[in-house]
Design an enzyme around this catalytic site. Sequence first.
Site, short mmCIF file in Angstrom:
data_model
loop_
_atom_site.label_atom_id
_atom_site.label_comp_id
_atom_site.label_asym_id
_atom_site.label_seq_id
_atom_site.Cartn_x
_atom_site.Cartn_y
_atom_site.Cartn_z
N ARG A 1 0.78 -1.25 0.00
CA ARG A 1 0.00 0.00 0.00
C ARG A 1 0.81 1.29 0.00
NH1 ARG A 1 -5.01 -0.04 3.98
NH2 ARG A 1 -3.40 -0.03 5.56
N ASP A 2 2.13 1.22 0.10
CA ASP A 2 2.93 2.44 0.04
C ASP A 2 4.24 2.16 -0.70
OD1 ASP A 2 3.39 5.16 0.40
OD2 ASP A 2 4.23 4.92 2.41
N LEU A 3 4.10 1.47 -1.83
CA LEU A 3 5.25 1.11 -2.63
C LEU A 3 5.73 2.36 -3.38
CD1 LEU A 3 6.68 -1.61 -3.12
CD2 LEU A 3 5.30 -1.84 -5.19
#
Length: 175
Positions: free
Chosen positions: A45-47
């Site tokens: 979710r925060d690549l």
Amino acid sequence: SLYNVLHSAGPQPIYTCAHAMSWLLQCAKGVEYLHGMKPKALIHRDLKPPNLLLIMGGTVLKICDFGTACDIQTHMTNNKGSAAWMAPEVFEGNMYSEKCDVFSFGIILWEVFTRRKPFDEIGGPAFRIMWAVHNGTRPPLIQNLPKPLELLMTRCWSGNPAERPSMTEVARIME
């Protein structure tokens, strides 16, 4: 971090297309692993490049910062991630799946090959980037990028999550 290699303020480290392909393949395989974990798969979710670390003289890439990761089964709808790499379904508050990481990967692919910050020309607060992405804006295509990579990149950042490949397919194409 990969971000520091791409965007350092001082003299920028030199890297080749082979380095770029290796980093992207390692990222794809790492995310593929997360999406396939048993018994509970994870969505990062925060690549983004600040969460991709390079070790061993820049030859090995590691994914870090799992502060926003969640079980795939939960399909969280809260707004997590960073605007420039965030899939539209995430910031629109819609249900989302592991395909949000695929969107982020497409943006990262563009960033690694251009060495430019995504949506930097938009500037201002994050909601301006989100609005542009919501309306279909994506980074400009890269001149002379091989067609298979261009097709992969544009499929990854499709506005429709169903049209995005799985990370297994991304890793296979990258190989």
